[in-house]
Write a protein that holds these residues in place. Structure first.
Motif, PDB file in Angstrom:
ATOM      1  N   TYR A   2     -14.427 -23.652 -20.546  1.00  0.00           N
ATOM      2  CA  TYR A   2     -14.559 -22.615 -19.525  1.00  0.00           C
ATOM      3  C   TYR A   2     -13.202 -22.074 -19.077  1.00  0.00           C
ATOM      4  O   TYR A   2     -13.049 -20.895 -18.809  1.00  0.00           O
ATOM      5  CB  TYR A   2     -15.335 -23.177 -18.330  1.00  0.00           C
ATOM      6  CG  TYR A   2     -15.535 -22.195 -17.214  1.00  0.00           C
ATOM      7  CD1 TYR A   2     -16.454 -21.154 -17.335  1.00  0.00           C
ATOM      8  CD2 TYR A   2     -14.814 -22.287 -16.042  1.00  0.00           C
ATOM      9  CE1 TYR A   2     -16.643 -20.236 -16.310  1.00  0.00           C
ATOM     10  CE2 TYR A   2     -14.993 -21.381 -15.015  1.00  0.00           C
ATOM     11  CZ  TYR A   2     -15.911 -20.363 -15.153  1.00  0.00           C
ATOM     12  OH  TYR A   2     -16.103 -19.461 -14.148  1.00  0.00           O
ATOM     13  N   PHE A   3     -12.203 -22.922 -19.002  1.00  0.00           N
ATOM     14  CA  PHE A   3     -10.877 -22.522 -18.537  1.00  0.00           C
ATOM     15  C   PHE A   3      -9.917 -22.319 -19.706  1.00  0.00           C
ATOM     16  O   PHE A   3      -8.729 -22.549 -19.591  1.00  0.00           O
ATOM     17  CB  PHE A   3     -10.315 -23.574 -17.586  1.00  0.00           C
ATOM     18  CG  PHE A   3     -11.166 -23.765 -16.366  1.00  0.00           C
ATOM     19  CD1 PHE A   3     -11.158 -22.825 -15.352  1.00  0.00           C
ATOM     20  CD2 PHE A   3     -11.977 -24.870 -16.232  1.00  0.00           C
ATOM     21  CE1 PHE A   3     -11.946 -22.975 -14.227  1.00  0.00           C
ATOM     22  CE2 PHE A   3     -12.770 -25.045 -15.114  1.00  0.00           C
ATOM     23  CZ  PHE A   3     -12.750 -24.089 -14.108  1.00  0.00           C
ATOM     24  N   GLY A   4     -10.450 -21.891 -20.834  1.00  0.00           N
ATOM     25  CA  GLY A   4      -9.657 -21.734 -22.047  1.00  0.00           C
ATOM     26  C   GLY A   4      -8.550 -20.701 -21.950  1.00  0.00           C
ATOM     27  O   GLY A   4      -7.612 -20.723 -22.748  1.00  0.00           O
ATOM     28  N   ASP A   5      -8.619 -19.809 -20.980  1.00  0.00           N
ATOM     29  CA  ASP A   5      -7.592 -18.776 -20.816  1.00  0.00           C
ATOM     30  C   ASP A   5      -6.488 -19.197 -19.849  1.00  0.00           C
ATOM     31  O   ASP A   5      -5.755 -18.359 -19.330  1.00  0.00           O
ATOM     32  CB  ASP A   5      -8.232 -17.470 -20.365  1.00  0.00           C
ATOM     33  CG  ASP A   5      -8.908 -17.579 -19.011  1.00  0.00           C
ATOM     34  OD1 ASP A   5      -9.185 -18.711 -18.562  1.00  0.00           O
ATOM     35  OD2 ASP A   5      -9.165 -16.522 -18.403  1.00  0.00           O
ATOM     36  N   TYR A   6      -6.346 -20.492 -19.617  1.00  0.00           N
ATOM     37  CA  TYR A   6      -5.389 -20.974 -18.607  1.00  0.00           C
ATOM     38  C   TYR A   6      -3.953 -20.548 -18.881  1.00  0.00           C
ATOM     39  O   TYR A   6      -3.158 -20.386 -17.964  1.00  0.00           O
ATOM     40  CB  TYR A   6      -5.472 -22.495 -18.452  1.00  0.00           C
ATOM     41  CG  TYR A   6      -4.954 -23.286 -19.626  1.00  0.00           C
ATOM     42  CD1 TYR A   6      -3.641 -23.726 -19.676  1.00  0.00           C
ATOM     43  CD2 TYR A   6      -5.781 -23.616 -20.690  1.00  0.00           C
ATOM     44  CE1 TYR A   6      -3.159 -24.461 -20.737  1.00  0.00           C
ATOM     45  CE2 TYR A   6      -5.318 -24.348 -21.760  1.00  0.00           C
ATOM     46  CZ  TYR A   6      -4.010 -24.768 -21.788  1.00  0.00           C
ATOM     47  OH  TYR A   6      -3.550 -25.490 -22.845  1.00  0.00           O
ATOM     48  N   LYS A   7      -3.597 -20.322 -20.145  1.00  0.00           N
ATOM     49  CA  LYS A   7      -2.219 -19.933 -20.469  1.00  0.00           C
ATOM     50  C   LYS A   7      -1.890 -18.524 -19.970  1.00  0.00           C
ATOM     51  O   LYS A   7      -0.726 -18.158 -19.891  1.00  0.00           O
ATOM     52  CB  LYS A   7      -1.977 -20.044 -21.968  1.00  0.00           C
ATOM     53  CG  LYS A   7      -1.953 -21.477 -22.438  1.00  0.00           C
ATOM     54  CD  LYS A   7      -1.637 -21.589 -23.898  1.00  0.00           C
ATOM     55  CE  LYS A   7      -1.639 -23.064 -24.303  1.00  0.00           C
ATOM     56  NZ  LYS A   7      -1.387 -23.234 -25.719  1.00  0.00           N
ATOM     57  N   ASN A   8      -2.908 -17.765 -19.618  1.00  0.00           N
ATOM     58  CA  ASN A   8      -2.689 -16.425 -19.056  1.00  0.00           C
ATOM     59  C   ASN A   8      -2.254 -16.489 -17.596  1.00  0.00           C
ATOM     60  O   ASN A   8      -1.956 -15.455 -16.998  1.00  0.00           O
ATOM     61  CB  ASN A   8      -3.959 -15.578 -19.154  1.00  0.00           C
ATOM     62  CG  ASN A   8      -4.359 -15.294 -20.582  1.00  0.00           C
ATOM     63  OD1 ASN A   8      -3.537 -15.343 -21.483  1.00  0.00           O
ATOM     64  ND2 ASN A   8      -5.625 -15.023 -20.788  1.00  0.00           N
ATOM     65  N   TYR A  50      -6.389 -23.947 -13.476  1.00  0.00           N
ATOM     66  CA  TYR A  50      -5.322 -23.363 -14.284  1.00  0.00           C
ATOM     67  C   TYR A  50      -4.008 -24.101 -14.050  1.00  0.00           C
ATOM     68  O   TYR A  50      -3.234 -24.324 -14.978  1.00  0.00           O
ATOM     69  CB  TYR A  50      -5.150 -21.874 -13.961  1.00  0.00           C
ATOM     70  CG  TYR A  50      -6.326 -21.016 -14.353  1.00  0.00           C
ATOM     71  CD1 TYR A  50      -7.002 -21.198 -15.551  1.00  0.00           C
ATOM     72  CD2 TYR A  50      -6.762 -19.994 -13.522  1.00  0.00           C
ATOM     73  CE1 TYR A  50      -8.073 -20.403 -15.915  1.00  0.00           C
ATOM     74  CE2 TYR A  50      -7.831 -19.185 -13.870  1.00  0.00           C
ATOM     75  CZ  TYR A  50      -8.486 -19.406 -15.068  1.00  0.00           C
ATOM     76  OH  TYR A  50      -9.539 -18.612 -15.426  1.00  0.00           O
ATOM     77  N   ASN A  54      -2.003 -26.046 -17.041  1.00  0.00           N
ATOM     78  CA  ASN A  54      -0.636 -25.644 -17.371  1.00  0.00           C
ATOM     79  C   ASN A  54       0.353 -26.779 -17.154  1.00  0.00           C
ATOM     80  O   ASN A  54       1.300 -26.940 -17.913  1.00  0.00           O
ATOM     81  CB  ASN A  54      -0.218 -24.422 -16.543  1.00  0.00           C
ATOM     82  CG  ASN A  54      -0.763 -23.138 -17.117  1.00  0.00           C
ATOM     83  OD1 ASN A  54      -0.584 -22.852 -18.288  1.00  0.00           O
ATOM     84  ND2 ASN A  54      -1.450 -22.364 -16.299  1.00  0.00           N
TER      85      ASN A  54
END
Length: 105
Positions: A2-8, A50, A54
Motif C-alpha cells: 500500500y505504501f509502495g510510493d514512499y520514495k516519493n 512514509y 524512508n
C-alpha cells in the motif's frame, strides 16, 4: 504494498505526538526503531508510514515488525498482508498463541 510510493516522500517527518513521552531533541531513532515502528502501526497516518519506510527501509521495517512483542489482531493482520510476513514468524503472534485464555485453561 500500500505504501509502495514512499520514495516519493523523502522529506516527510514523523508526527512528534507519536513519541510524546520522549525528548525528541536527543531521541535515537535507530536505537528505538521497534518502538517507532510499533507506534506508527498502531496510531500513525500515511506520512508516518512514509517516514519509517524512508528511515529504516522495507527490510528494516519488516525486521522490526517481526520483533514486536504486541500488536492487536487487526494491526497484526494488516502488516502481515502488506509486508508479506507470515503470522507465524511474528513474535507478537507466537506470544499471543502461548497465552492461556480464561475459558481455554
Amino acid at each position: 504494498m500500500y505504501f509502495g510510493d514512499y520514495k516519493n516522500f523523502p522529506d516527510v517527518t514523523l508526527n512528534p505526538k507519536l513519541l510524546w513521552e520522549f525528548n525528541l531533541s536527543d531521541f535515537d531513532y535507530n536505537e528505538m526503531r521497534d518502538l517507532v515502528v510499533q507506534r506508527v502501526i498502531e496510531r500513525g497516518w500515511p506520512k508516518d508510514w512514509y517516514f519509517i519506510l524512508n528511515k529504516y527501509g522495507v527490510a528494516g521495517v519488516k525486521l522490526a515488525i517481526k520483533n514486536l512483542a504486541y500488536l492487536n489482531d487487526k494491526d497484526m493482520s494488516f502488516v502481515s498482508h502488506q509486508f508479506n510476513i507470515p503470522l507465524t514468524s511474528m513474535k507478537c503472534y507466537e506470544k499471543k498463541q502461548s497465552v492461556n485464555l480464561h475459558w481455554n485453561s
